[in-house]
Write a protein that holds these residues in place. Structure first.
Motif, PDB file in Angstrom:
ATOM      1  N   PRO A 188       0.817  -1.224   0.000  1.00  0.00           N
ATOM      2  CA  PRO A 188       0.000   0.000   0.000  1.00  0.00           C
ATOM      3  C   PRO A 188       0.849   1.272   0.000  1.00  0.00           C
ATOM      4  CG  PRO A 188      -0.070  -1.061   2.156  1.00  0.00           C
ATOM      5  CD  PRO A 188       0.713  -1.973   1.257  1.00  0.00           C
ATOM      6  N   CYS A 189       0.388   2.262  -0.736  1.00  0.00           N
ATOM      7  CA  CYS A 189       1.038   3.578  -0.707  1.00  0.00           C
ATOM      8  C   CYS A 189       0.880   4.144   0.704  1.00  0.00           C
ATOM      9  CB  CYS A 189       0.367   4.495  -1.735  1.00  0.00           C
ATOM     10  SG  CYS A 189       0.812   6.228  -1.567  1.00  0.00           S
ATOM     11  N   PRO A 190       1.978   4.664   1.307  1.00  0.00           N
ATOM     12  CA  PRO A 190       1.882   5.165   2.683  1.00  0.00           C
ATOM     13  C   PRO A 190       0.977   6.395   2.823  1.00  0.00           C
ATOM     14  CG  PRO A 190       4.054   5.596   1.757  1.00  0.00           C
ATOM     15  CD  PRO A 190       3.339   4.719   0.778  1.00  0.00           C
TER      16      PRO A 190
ATOM     17  N   ILE B 193       6.318   5.828  -2.884  1.00  0.00           N
ATOM     18  CA  ILE B 193       4.926   6.293  -2.821  1.00  0.00           C
ATOM     19  C   ILE B 193       4.346   6.220  -4.226  1.00  0.00           C
ATOM     20  CG2 ILE B 193       5.543   7.877  -0.947  1.00  0.00           C
ATOM     21  CD1 ILE B 193       4.973  10.238  -2.739  1.00  0.00           C
ATOM     22  N   CYS B 194       3.021   6.219  -4.344  1.00  0.00           N
ATOM     23  CA  CYS B 194       2.425   6.098  -5.676  1.00  0.00           C
ATOM     24  C   CYS B 194       2.598   7.405  -6.455  1.00  0.00           C
ATOM     25  CB  CYS B 194       0.974   5.639  -5.598  1.00  0.00           C
ATOM     26  SG  CYS B 194      -0.241   6.945  -5.332  1.00  0.00           S
ATOM     27  N   TRP B 195       2.546   7.274  -7.758  1.00  0.00           N
ATOM     28  CA  TRP B 195       2.794   8.406  -8.657  1.00  0.00           C
ATOM     29  C   TRP B 195       1.822   9.548  -8.394  1.00  0.00           C
ATOM     30  CZ3 TRP B 195       4.625   7.017 -14.212  1.00  0.00           C
ATOM     31  CH2 TRP B 195       5.060   8.172 -14.871  1.00  0.00           C
ATOM     32  N   ARG B 196       0.549   9.165  -8.167  1.00  0.00           N
ATOM     33  CA  ARG B 196      -0.465  10.184  -7.942  1.00  0.00           C
ATOM     34  C   ARG B 196      -0.141  11.021  -6.696  1.00  0.00           C
ATOM     35  NH1 ARG B 196      -7.024   9.405  -7.682  1.00  0.00           N
ATOM     36  NH2 ARG B 196      -7.453  11.563  -7.133  1.00  0.00           N
ATOM     37  N   CYS B 197       0.229  10.351  -5.622  1.00  0.00           N
ATOM     38  CA  CYS B 197       0.588  11.083  -4.396  1.00  0.00           C
ATOM     39  C   CYS B 197       1.872  11.887  -4.602  1.00  0.00           C
ATOM     40  CB  CYS B 197       0.738  10.123  -3.223  1.00  0.00           C
ATOM     41  SG  CYS B 197      -0.850   9.468  -2.663  1.00  0.00           S
ATOM     42  N   ASN B 198       2.794  11.322  -5.378  1.00  0.00           N
ATOM     43  CA  ASN B 198       4.026  12.042  -5.686  1.00  0.00           C
ATOM     44  C   ASN B 198       3.698  13.340  -6.437  1.00  0.00           C
ATOM     45  OD1 ASN B 198       6.704  12.693  -6.055  1.00  0.00           O
ATOM     46  ND2 ASN B 198       7.295  10.624  -6.651  1.00  0.00           N
TER      47      ASN B 198
HETATM   48 ZN   LIG Z   1      -0.693   7.158  -3.058  1.00  0.00          ZN
END
Ligand SMILES: [Zn+2]
Length: 166
Positions: A53-55, A129-134
């Motif tokens: 899971p993305c943190p 972390i996921c790209w979207r959150c990045n």
């Molecule tokens: Zn994320």
């Protein structure tokens, strides 16, 4: 023998394009000394977090261009890759000609790599972390704090709604 990138050299980089160039050229070099995994490359580090899971958003992070990217914008939209970014614009993660799944794994530098190049390969400065959150994070070093704050607020909110005043 892998090329070793010395910290004193990293410190001399000051243009963000130079820092990015070194980072991009080092993706398959064993430049990260990790307390648990030993000497590993950024790509190896990233792969450790596949399907975890993305943190930040908790969504499963994916990896594998053949499954999670496409060269067709329409195909990307059909696959559900499009999302609304923090400015309210519809966006799809893109690198070169490829469009990527929103939760594709990226390696983020907690302290921005352009501001602190000597921490470019420090394992304690790297986070999968996921790209979207990045994207949401961008260059904003206060993102993590704000996120923690939002999370705590939502917990407090939930506690209030769950336990109404007597
Ligand atoms: Zn994320």
């Amino acid at each position: 023998m892998n090329e070793v990138i010395k910290k004193y050299k990293l410190r001399k980089l000051y243009k963000s394009s130079d820092v990015s160039a070194v980072w991009n050229a080092s993706q398959n070099l064993q430049v990260i000394s990790h307390p648990q995994y030993g000497l590993i490359s950024p790509n190896e580090y990233r792969a450790k977090y596949k399907n975890k899971p993305c943190p930040y958003c908790g969504k499963k992070m994916v990896q594998g261009q053949q499954f999670y990217s496409t060269t067709s914008r329409q195909d990307a939209i059909n696959r559900g890759y499009q999302y609304v970014d923090k400015s309210g614009n519809k966006t799809i993660n893109q690198a070169g000609r490829n469009f990527f799944h929103p939760n594709y794994i990226t390696l983020d530098h907690r302290t921005n790599k352009a501001r602190c190049p000597e921490k470019l390969f420090d394992s304690d400065n790297l986070e999968a972390i996921c790209w979207r959150c990045n994207n949401q994070k961008g260059d904003d070093n206060s993102f993590e704090l704000q996120h923690t704050c939002d999370y705590l607020n939502s917990l407090a909110e939930e506690a209030r709604s769950r336990y109404p005043k007597l």
